[in-house]
Design a protein around this motif. Sequence first.
Motif, mmCIF file in Angstrom:
data_model
loop_
_atom_site.group_PDB
_atom_site.id
_atom_site.type_symbol
_atom_site.label_atom_id
_atom_site.label_comp_id
_atom_site.label_asym_id
_atom_site.label_seq_id
_atom_site.Cartn_x
_atom_site.Cartn_y
_atom_site.Cartn_z
ATOM 1 N N ALA A 146 52.287 30.341 36.960
ATOM 2 C CA ALA A 146 52.592 30.514 35.422
ATOM 3 C C ALA A 146 51.699 30.617 34.555
ATOM 4 C CB ALA A 146 53.598 29.395 35.268
ATOM 5 N N ALA A 147 50.552 29.873 34.850
ATOM 6 C CA ALA A 147 49.183 29.848 33.807
ATOM 7 C C ALA A 147 48.686 31.128 34.048
ATOM 8 C CB ALA A 147 48.493 28.789 34.449
ATOM 9 N N ILE A 148 48.452 31.904 34.974
ATOM 10 C CA ILE A 148 47.741 33.112 35.287
ATOM 11 C C ILE A 148 48.759 34.242 34.598
ATOM 12 C CG2 ILE A 148 47.455 34.979 36.995
ATOM 13 C CD1 ILE A 148 46.390 32.600 39.025
ATOM 14 N N SER A 149 49.859 34.102 34.750
ATOM 15 C CA SER A 149 50.955 35.117 34.251
ATOM 16 C C SER A 149 50.957 34.891 32.580
ATOM 17 C CB SER A 149 52.391 34.707 34.626
ATOM 18 O OG SER A 149 52.800 34.919 35.800
ATOM 19 N N ALA A 150 50.596 33.892 32.235
ATOM 20 C CA ALA A 150 50.684 33.554 30.669
ATOM 21 C C ALA A 150 49.164 34.446 30.070
ATOM 22 C CB ALA A 150 50.481 32.094 30.232
ATOM 23 N N VAL A 151 48.138 34.131 30.861
ATOM 24 C CA VAL A 151 46.796 34.755 30.522
ATOM 25 C C VAL A 151 47.181 36.323 30.568
ATOM 26 C CG1 VAL A 151 44.304 35.263 31.097
ATOM 27 C CG2 VAL A 151 45.430 32.855 31.058
ATOM 28 N N GLN A 152 47.724 36.772 31.554
ATOM 29 C CA GLN A 152 47.749 38.250 31.627
ATOM 30 C C GLN A 152 48.663 38.727 30.648
ATOM 31 O OE1 GLN A 152 49.078 38.150 35.897
ATOM 32 N NE2 GLN A 152 47.071 38.704 36.521
ATOM 33 N N ALA A 153 49.642 38.024 30.326
ATOM 34 C CA ALA A 153 50.602 38.471 29.103
ATOM 35 C C ALA A 153 50.025 38.871 27.867
ATOM 36 C CB ALA A 153 51.793 37.489 28.916
ATOM 37 N N ASP A 154 48.789 38.005 27.773
ATOM 38 C CA ASP A 154 48.131 38.062 26.640
ATOM 39 C C ASP A 154 47.086 39.058 26.601
ATOM 40 O OD1 ASP A 154 49.114 36.230 25.008
ATOM 41 O OD2 ASP A 154 48.057 34.763 25.580
ATOM 42 N N GLY A 155 47.101 40.037 27.748
ATOM 43 C CA GLY A 155 46.141 41.106 27.986
ATOM 44 C C GLY A 155 44.880 40.473 28.599
ATOM 45 N N GLY A 156 44.645 39.177 29.162
ATOM 46 C CA GLY A 156 43.521 38.848 29.734
ATOM 47 C C GLY A 156 43.533 38.931 31.325
ATOM 48 N N ASP A 157 42.506 38.764 31.678
ATOM 49 C CA ASP A 157 42.085 38.958 33.185
ATOM 50 C C ASP A 157 41.720 37.210 33.530
ATOM 51 O OD1 ASP A 157 42.382 41.715 33.559
ATOM 52 O OD2 ASP A 157 40.363 41.940 32.734
ATOM 53 N N VAL A 158 42.025 37.413 35.038
ATOM 54 C CA VAL A 158 41.677 35.836 35.587
ATOM 55 C C VAL A 158 40.723 36.059 36.741
ATOM 56 C CG1 VAL A 158 42.763 33.869 36.681
ATOM 57 C CG2 VAL A 158 43.963 34.848 34.885
ATOM 58 N N THR A 159 39.511 35.415 36.295
ATOM 59 C CA THR A 159 38.351 35.668 37.350
ATOM 60 C C THR A 159 38.233 34.348 38.021
ATOM 61 O OG1 THR A 159 36.390 35.257 35.985
ATOM 62 C CG2 THR A 159 37.386 37.374 36.294
ATOM 63 N N GLY A 160 38.757 33.212 37.552
ATOM 64 C CA GLY A 160 38.035 31.857 38.105
ATOM 65 C C GLY A 160 39.271 30.984 37.842
ATOM 66 N N ILE A 161 39.171 29.712 38.597
ATOM 67 C CA ILE A 161 40.140 28.573 38.693
ATOM 68 C C ILE A 161 39.255 27.380 38.798
ATOM 69 C CG2 ILE A 161 40.762 29.124 40.961
ATOM 70 C CD1 ILE A 161 43.430 27.807 40.178
ATOM 71 N N ALA A 162 39.286 26.555 37.940
ATOM 72 C CA ALA A 162 38.706 25.073 38.116
ATOM 73 C C ALA A 162 39.645 24.070 37.918
ATOM 74 C CB ALA A 162 37.712 24.816 36.980
ATOM 75 N N MET A 163 39.847 23.217 38.916
ATOM 76 C CA MET A 163 40.936 22.117 39.181
ATOM 77 C C MET A 163 40.268 20.592 39.878
ATOM 78 S SD MET A 163 42.625 23.451 42.914
ATOM 79 C CE MET A 163 42.472 25.223 42.460
ATOM 80 N N ALA B 79 36.678 30.483 47.150
ATOM 81 C CA ALA B 79 37.447 31.637 46.476
ATOM 82 C C ALA B 79 38.929 31.193 46.549
ATOM 83 C CB ALA B 79 37.132 32.825 46.966
ATOM 84 N N PHE B 80 39.688 31.443 45.760
ATOM 85 C CA PHE B 80 41.209 30.975 45.968
ATOM 86 C C PHE B 80 42.024 32.443 45.521
ATOM 87 C CE2 PHE B 80 45.198 29.147 44.096
ATOM 88 C CZ PHE B 80 45.648 28.926 44.955
ATOM 89 N N TYR B 81 42.476 33.101 46.616
ATOM 90 C CA TYR B 81 43.181 34.213 46.530
ATOM 91 C C TYR B 81 42.339 35.489 45.543
ATOM 92 C CZ TYR B 81 47.533 32.289 48.659
ATOM 93 O OH TYR B 81 48.332 32.024 49.429
ATOM 94 N N GLY B 82 41.231 35.481 45.829
ATOM 95 C CA GLY B 82 40.344 36.469 45.246
ATOM 96 C C GLY B 82 39.848 35.918 43.855
ATOM 97 N N MET B 83 40.089 34.616 43.411
ATOM 98 C CA MET B 83 39.604 34.108 42.299
ATOM 99 C C MET B 83 38.387 33.428 42.497
ATOM 100 S SD MET B 83 42.806 33.061 39.810
ATOM 101 C CE MET B 83 43.271 32.234 41.418
ATOM 102 N N GLY B 84 37.220 33.273 41.820
ATOM 103 C CA GLY B 84 36.208 32.111 41.998
ATOM 104 C C GLY B 84 37.000 30.681 41.832
ATOM 105 N N SER B 85 36.537 29.719 42.680
ATOM 106 C CA SER B 85 37.419 28.373 42.687
ATOM 107 C C SER B 85 36.467 27.461 42.522
ATOM 108 C CB SER B 85 38.370 28.448 44.003
ATOM 109 O OG SER B 85 38.842 27.013 43.989
#
Length: 298
Positions: free
Chosen positions: A164-181, A211-217
């Motif tokens: 859901a978070a990734i979809s929200a960023v993409q809906a604003d026209g952004g890309d997702v390159t990383g995830i910190a958790m 990496a996590f599904y192609g994103m830096g993690s």
Amino acid sequence: MPATTLNASTNFPTQIATEMFSKVRGYSSLAKLSAQSPIPFNGITEFVFNLDSEASIVGEGGAKPAATASATPVVIRPIKFVYQARVSDEFLCASDEARINTLQTFADGFAKKIARGLDIAALHGLNPADLTAASFQSTNSFDGLCTGNDVNYVAASVDDNISAAISAVQADGGDVTGIAMSPAAGAALSAIKVNGVAQYPEFRFGQNPDAFYGMGSDVNSTVPVKAAAATTTPHVYVGDFQNAFKWGYAANVPLEVIQYGDPDGRSRDLKRYNEVCLRAEAYIGWGILSADSFAIIR
């Protein structure tokens, strides 16, 4: 390095300073997920261009239509981070090799503390020493700026939260390159099973995949840090760390060897207890170029 040099303010040798900041990558999620650029002491200005219109095809002899564009400046100024520790004053009389070993050990600890400091300050807008709100919390931290794409954290469905978070960023026209958790979010992912089969085994047993599904993690204890008055705990940050976040440090890392007084406020005079205080300072700057390019799960 001669002892006479260490009686006053100096700088870490270039090799040690470079090593210190290379070690930041191992302890800072932001350093691991984003690019690093040198920042001059007087700061830099990054211009974020928004080209709202599409490109036009123009026939031979045709008029070129107008398009819209805007440029938003983001100023990145270094902020001073300080760390200091006491050692025996035998340090001053030791051989060059022994002093360099002491400096290397101090550099190790300094790198780890400054790395955590970068995350705590830039992610949360807090002073790492006491977790109180810094003056830039609302203007230059993820928690202060990136509030438009918040997702509620549910441990049992954290993978759906991330989606859901990734979809929200993409809906604003952004890309997702990383995830910190947070470690809790990593553990929650490892616990998700379907028909008894772990869906994210790379997080089991406290593992921290790159990496996590192609994103830096990165899984880091700096992610769930929060101020005492905060009502929610951040668990995951997703977004375009490679392009929408910039950070760097000024080249010189000043080191001061203090021989007198009580410079760290411990009510313990240095001379009386045969100690000296090693104090290092780093000047680190960062900037969030696009708040819409990030989402927080908390």
